[in-house]
Design a protein around this motif. Structure first.
Motif, mmCIF file in Angstrom:
data_model
loop_
_atom_site.group_PDB
_atom_site.id
_atom_site.type_symbol
_atom_site.label_atom_id
_atom_site.label_comp_id
_atom_site.label_asym_id
_atom_site.label_seq_id
_atom_site.Cartn_x
_atom_site.Cartn_y
_atom_site.Cartn_z
ATOM 1 N N LYS A 168 47.757 19.186 -48.781
ATOM 2 C CA LYS A 168 48.556 20.271 -49.366
ATOM 3 C C LYS A 168 49.320 19.757 -50.583
ATOM 4 O O LYS A 168 49.752 18.613 -50.620
ATOM 5 N N ASP A 174 52.286 20.287 -51.602
ATOM 6 C CA ASP A 174 53.679 19.907 -51.356
ATOM 7 C C ASP A 174 53.835 18.807 -50.307
ATOM 8 O O ASP A 174 54.948 18.416 -49.974
ATOM 9 N N ASN A 206 53.274 18.960 -47.147
ATOM 10 C CA ASN A 206 53.531 19.456 -45.788
ATOM 11 C C ASN A 206 52.200 19.682 -45.075
ATOM 12 O O ASN A 206 51.632 20.765 -45.135
ATOM 13 N N GLU A 212 49.990 19.831 -41.672
ATOM 14 C CA GLU A 212 50.108 20.065 -40.232
ATOM 15 C C GLU A 212 49.706 18.802 -39.480
ATOM 16 O O GLU A 212 48.827 18.061 -39.905
ATOM 17 N N ARG A 220 46.964 15.913 -40.268
ATOM 18 C CA ARG A 220 47.422 14.550 -40.543
ATOM 19 C C ARG A 220 46.694 13.562 -39.621
ATOM 20 O O ARG A 220 46.254 12.502 -40.074
#
Length: 171
Positions: A64, A66, A68, A70, A74
């Protein structure tokens, strides 16, 4: 025909006695199903050279902008790279000043090419040799899909194998 999960099948093959045999493995995974520990087992045979069609598009989709990501994604990225270090390589914390003061944010700093280079660098940590010119394969919109890379596991044959692979990849 064998109907078995690929990582488990390859593990069973890699755990055999490879002292008197050599092989070349072409790994074309479905999505991002090949785990790094499977790639490590291939390298540890010191006998199986690897052509790997690495799914750059799949990795990039999980990254992503930014940062962030999930937890399930990850974990998937940790499994495919065999480390958590990818995050610090692919993301950078930046800061900016505005009318309300200083603020920081996380930003994705990689593209398909740099994801591919990261993977090549990871292969170099476990194989005797890795071709320096992997082939980045693009779709019709010029987005990177896969990275075709070669890694040699056998110390004696690595130099010759890499030379041949680099010639093939350069065409």
């Amino acid at each position: 025909m064998v109907n078995e999960e690929a990582n488990e099948f390859l593990k069973n093959i890699c755990l055999k006695d490879w002292t008197r045999h050599r092989a070349v493995l072409f790994l074309d995974p479905f999505g991002m199903d090949v785990k790094w520990n499977t790639v490590e087992l291939i390298a540890q045979t010191k006998a199986i050279d690897l052509w790997y069609l690495f799914p750059i598009m799949g990795v990039n989709r999980l990254l992503k902008k930014d940062g962030n990501i999930e937890e399930v994604n990850r974990s998937k990225l940790n499994e495919i790279f065999g480390t958590t270090d990818w995050y610090d390589t692919f993301y950078q914390v930046r800061g900016e000043q505005n009318l309300f003061g200083f603020y920081s944010f996380t930003e994705k700093t990689v593209d398909g090419k740099s994801i591919g280079q990261y993977f090549i660098d990871r292969l170099k940590t476990i194989f005797e040799g890795v071709a320096e010119n992997p082939l980045l394969l693009y779709n019709s919109c010029n987005s990177p899909l896969f990275l075709l890379c070669f890694a040699a596991a056998n110390k004696k044959g690595a130099k010759t194998g890499i030379k041949i692979a680099q010639d093939i990849l350069g065409k």
